[in-house]
Scaffold this active site. Structure first.
Site, PDB file in Angstrom:
ATOM      1  N   LYS A  53      -7.817  -7.246   2.274  1.00 20.91           N
ATOM      2  CA  LYS A  53      -8.903  -6.268   2.407  1.00 20.91           C
ATOM      3  C   LYS A  53      -9.871  -6.397   1.239  1.00 20.91           C
ATOM      4  O   LYS A  53     -11.088  -6.343   1.420  1.00 20.91           O
ATOM      5  CB  LYS A  53      -8.327  -4.840   2.491  1.00 20.91           C
ATOM      6  CG  LYS A  53      -7.622  -4.564   3.814  1.00 20.91           C
ATOM      7  CD  LYS A  53      -6.834  -3.259   3.817  1.00 20.91           C
ATOM      8  CE  LYS A  53      -6.077  -3.113   5.141  1.00 20.91           C
ATOM      9  NZ  LYS A  53      -5.222  -1.917   5.197  1.00 20.91           N
ATOM     10  N   GLN A  97      -2.421   2.662   1.814  1.00 16.89           N
ATOM     11  CA  GLN A  97      -1.776   1.613   2.600  1.00 16.89           C
ATOM     12  C   GLN A  97      -0.390   2.055   3.062  1.00 16.89           C
ATOM     13  O   GLN A  97       0.400   2.575   2.275  1.00 16.89           O
ATOM     14  CB  GLN A  97      -1.683   0.315   1.766  1.00 16.89           C
ATOM     15  CG  GLN A  97      -1.117  -0.874   2.517  1.00 16.89           C
ATOM     16  CD  GLN A  97      -1.989  -1.321   3.701  1.00 16.89           C
ATOM     17  OE1 GLN A  97      -3.207  -1.254   3.648  1.00 16.89           O
ATOM     18  NE2 GLN A  97      -1.345  -1.770   4.771  1.00 16.89           N
ATOM     19  N   ASP A 120      -9.886   4.669   7.348  1.00 13.22           N
ATOM     20  CA  ASP A 120      -8.857   4.282   8.315  1.00 13.22           C
ATOM     21  C   ASP A 120      -8.998   5.099   9.593  1.00 13.22           C
ATOM     22  O   ASP A 120      -8.455   4.724  10.638  1.00 13.22           O
ATOM     23  CB  ASP A 120      -7.457   4.562   7.739  1.00 13.22           C
ATOM     24  CG  ASP A 120      -6.811   3.336   7.114  1.00 13.22           C
ATOM     25  OD1 ASP A 120      -7.084   2.220   7.577  1.00 13.22           O
ATOM     26  OD2 ASP A 120      -6.022   3.510   6.161  1.00 13.22           O
TER      27      ASP A 120
HETATM   28  N1  GUN Z   1      -0.505  -0.308   7.711  1.00 12.69           N
HETATM   29  C1  GUN Z   1      -0.596  -1.010   8.875  1.00 12.69           C
HETATM   30  N2  GUN Z   1      -1.834  -0.916   9.385  1.00 12.69           N
HETATM   31  C2  GUN Z   1      -2.539  -0.139   8.535  1.00 12.69           C
HETATM   32  C3  GUN Z   1      -3.887   0.307   8.529  1.00 12.69           C
HETATM   33  O1  GUN Z   1      -4.702   0.035   9.417  1.00 12.69           O
HETATM   34  N3  GUN Z   1      -4.234   1.083   7.462  1.00 12.69           N
HETATM   35  C4  GUN Z   1      -3.370   1.432   6.484  1.00 12.69           C
HETATM   36  N4  GUN Z   1      -3.791   2.222   5.496  1.00 12.69           N
HETATM   37  N5  GUN Z   1      -2.108   1.033   6.462  1.00 12.69           N
HETATM   38  C5  GUN Z   1      -1.711   0.245   7.492  1.00 12.69           C
END
Ligand code: GUN
Length: 296
Positions: A53, A97, A120
């Site tokens: 990211k 996350q 998100d």
């Molecule tokens: N863990 C798996 N997919 C995601 C996501 O899209 N965002 C976040 N914050 N954690 C994740």
């Protein structure tokens, strides 16, 4: 059969985002959007995702920062980290996350992320607004899937769509989006889960299958209609001694057996994953623009 190439589609989307970031910067005193990721502990998959990211942000001219907290952090400490990021006017987007260590209550944390910075799209405010068809920050993975379909000329209007999985991250918001009154909604949606007894019959009657169960090999060729579009959101790490890393990523779909029956299918990796990251960048840019507009 056509491969729905998430890498290539995400690269096009990121190019659009990059263009917009550079176009907007002079209008906002040279300022560019900034994403903050909170990571608790050192789950290897989470560390990898956050690194990806950050790299994607840098490529698009979006600034990023990571708040790393030890695995034994208390709920109060993680909440406090989120609260500080909410209050920091230089931060446009916040992600926490997942997965989090088992002693951390992720649902409680969601109540503390500012909905305006929730890139998100996980907070109750954004999920609720989306379900009501109101303007909101859209959940990143389902929004990325919709964009993958749209950019490849696949519409959902009038189609029967099966969503496998009812998680708050993918399944539920995916179903909400597919129900919206739009060309990329207007679907007849069946949401399946691990207790669905007649999964095979349901899938066989659908033009589009979106699988987010996290069960490698769940979707087999005899479950898929000829010409179906199959989107595989599964990314399970399975042991593979032939790889240097010792593992490989497995989707939910038995790709080799299912692909010949499909009109379109996503690979794992290189399908939904890159689109989720592009979607996050898109939401960060949206949050930036909305916050600036309010302060102009
Ligand atoms: N863990 C798996 N997919 C995601 C996501 O899209 N965002 C976040 N914050 N954690 C994740």
């Amino acid at each position: 059969m056509t491969i729905l190439d998430g890498k290539q589609t995400a690269a096009q989307w990121r190019a659009d985002i990059t263009h917009r970031v550079h176009e907007l910067a002079p209008l906002y005193g040279g300022r560019t959007p900034k994403l903050a990721a909170v990571i608790v502990g050192d789950d290897p998959a989470s560390v990898t995702y956050v690194n990806l990211k950050q790299k994607a942000c840098a490529e698009c001219g979006i600034r990023s920062t990571v708040k790393r907290l030890p695995a034994d952090s208390t709920q109060q400490q993680v909440r406090e980290a989120v609260r500080r990021l909410n209050a920091n006017s230089d931060i446009d987007g916040i992600i926490v996350q997942q997965p989090l260590p088992p002693h951390i209550d992720s649902k409680d944390l969601l109540l503390h992320i500012s909905p305006k910075k929730d890139v998100d799209g996980f907070t109750p405010d954004n999920i609720g607004r989306m379900a009501l068809g109101l303007d909101c920050m859209r959940a990143a993975t389902p929004a990325g899937i919709v964009e993958l379909l749209r950019r490849n000329g696949i519409t959902t209007r009038g189609k029967r769509v099966a969503v496998i999985g009812r998680s708050n991250i993918v399944g539920r918001p995916m179903a909400s989006m597919l129900l919206e009154k739009s060309e990329m909604g207007d679907a007849t949606v069946t949401v399946c889960n691990s207790s669905t007894p007649d999964l095979k019959e349901i899938l066989a009657g659908c033009e589009i299958i979106i699988s987010a169960a996290g069960c490698p090999g769940l979707v087999q060729a005899d479950m898929v209609a000829e010409g179906a579009v199959v989107v595989d959101v599964g990314t399970t790490r399975v042991a593979d001694p032939s790889r240097r890393s010792g593992y490989r990523l497995a989707g939910d779909v038995d790709f080799d057996a299912v692909a010949p029956k499909c009109s379109y299918i996503t690979p794992v990796p290189g399908g939904v994953g890159p689109m989720t990251i592009a979607s996050l960048l898109h939401n960060t840019l949206t949050a930036f623009v909305r916050r600036r507009r309010r302060t102009l």
